[in-house]
Scaffold this motif. Structure first.
Motif, short mmCIF file in Angstrom:
data_model
loop_
_atom_site.label_atom_id
_atom_site.label_comp_id
_atom_site.label_asym_id
_atom_site.label_seq_id
_atom_site.Cartn_x
_atom_site.Cartn_y
_atom_site.Cartn_z
N VAL A 122 1.03 -0.97 -0.39
CA VAL A 122 0.15 0.17 0.38
C VAL A 122 0.52 1.16 0.16
CG1 VAL A 122 -1.80 1.01 1.06
CG2 VAL A 122 -2.13 -1.40 0.97
N VAL A 123 1.58 1.19 0.18
CA VAL A 123 2.99 2.62 0.78
C VAL A 123 3.35 2.46 -0.34
CG1 VAL A 123 4.63 3.70 1.61
CG2 VAL A 123 3.40 2.41 3.36
N ALA A 124 4.68 1.86 -0.66
CA ALA A 124 4.76 1.21 -2.68
C ALA A 124 3.60 1.93 -3.30
CB ALA A 124 5.34 0.65 -2.63
N ALA A 125 2.64 2.42 -3.30
CA ALA A 125 1.46 1.86 -3.96
C ALA A 125 1.02 3.34 -4.21
CB ALA A 125 0.49 1.16 -4.31
N LEU A 126 0.99 3.73 -2.95
CA LEU A 126 0.80 5.45 -2.92
C LEU A 126 1.49 6.14 -3.26
CD1 LEU A 126 -1.79 4.81 0.39
CD2 LEU A 126 -2.49 5.17 -1.87
N VAL A 127 2.68 6.11 -2.77
CA VAL A 127 4.29 6.63 -2.99
C VAL A 127 4.01 6.74 -4.82
CG1 VAL A 127 6.77 6.89 -2.81
CG2 VAL A 127 5.21 7.08 -0.86
N PHE A 128 4.21 5.73 -5.02
CA PHE A 128 4.21 5.63 -6.69
C PHE A 128 3.83 6.82 -7.26
CE2 PHE A 128 2.81 3.39 -10.54
CZ PHE A 128 4.29 4.39 -11.48
N GLY A 129 2.01 6.55 -7.34
CA GLY A 129 0.93 6.75 -7.51
C GLY A 129 0.74 8.42 -7.50
N ALA A 130 1.18 8.99 -6.04
CA ALA A 130 1.72 10.55 -5.72
C ALA A 130 2.90 11.14 -6.63
CB ALA A 130 1.81 10.72 -3.92
N LEU A 131 3.91 9.90 -6.57
CA LEU A 131 4.76 11.16 -7.52
C LEU A 131 4.06 11.06 -9.05
CD1 LEU A 131 8.09 9.64 -6.11
CD2 LEU A 131 7.30 11.37 -5.94
N ALA A 132 4.13 9.98 -9.97
CA ALA A 132 3.10 9.73 -10.68
C ALA A 132 2.48 11.15 -11.47
CB ALA A 132 3.25 8.68 -10.93
N LEU A 133 1.75 11.18 -10.48
CA LEU A 133 0.73 12.19 -10.64
C LEU A 133 1.91 13.44 -10.91
CD1 LEU A 133 -2.66 11.51 -8.85
CD2 LEU A 133 -2.16 11.86 -11.65
#
Length: 181
Positions: A122-133
């Protein structure tokens, strides 16, 4: 095949891309919709064991529907590609979290490992999502998003290996036959 192993195979089809050719239309030889259907059917066999598996079934069917227009690499999807990719990422997150939650409940000896992987994913996916946006605005964030994406991929591989190893410990997937009257 064991349902959790089938989930692993399905998620590998979803995550993996094997494209031939280049340009706007480069078909993926690993069909994401088929991977999601495999995940949905396999989790359906486990849904009676824990509600988390049922949530995973729903997420997988949504993933199958969302991935149909993205799979063959159709041209002309530029306007909807980002929202579809984002929605697919959310579905992937929900499916993996649901499966790990189900594993925590039905395989108590592996509960701590499933909980740790769930949190990490969850943490890795949320960090990736925020940085991708954020990468849509800043090139520096694009580099960070690439690194976070690689971390997210490594964590997903760890989840898949874990699910494969836990598959031997999962209770029998079919519900007991009703008692005769």
């Amino acid at each position: 095949m064991n349902p959790l192993r089938t989930v692993v195979v399905g998620l590998l089809l979803v995550v993996g891309d094997l494209r031939i050719g280049d340009g706007e239309v480069a078909p993926d030889l690993l069909p994401d919709p088929v991977g999601w259907v495999l995940v949905a059917v396999a989790l359906g066999r486990l849904a009676h064991l824990h509600p988390g598996f049922g949530v995973g079934v729903v997420a997988a069917w949504v993933g199958a529907a969302l991935s149909v227009p993205l799979w063959p690499g159709l041209a002309g999807l530029r306007e909807v590609e980002l929202p579809l990719d984002t929605a697919t990422g959310i579905v992937d997150l929900v499916a993996v979290v649901a499966v790990l939650t189900g594993v925590m409940a039905v395989v108590p000896t592996r509960s701590a490992g499933a909980r740790s992987l769930r949190t990490t994913y969850v943490v890795a996916a949320l960090v990736f999502g925020a940085l991708a946006l954020g990468s849509l605005v800043s090139m520096a964030l694009a580099v960070l998003a690439l690194m976070a994406g690689l971390v997210n991929l490594v964590v997903l591989i760890m989840v898949l290996v874990f699910l494969g190893s836990v598959s031997k410990e999962t209770p029998h997937p079919t519900p007991a036959a009703p008692a005769p009257r």
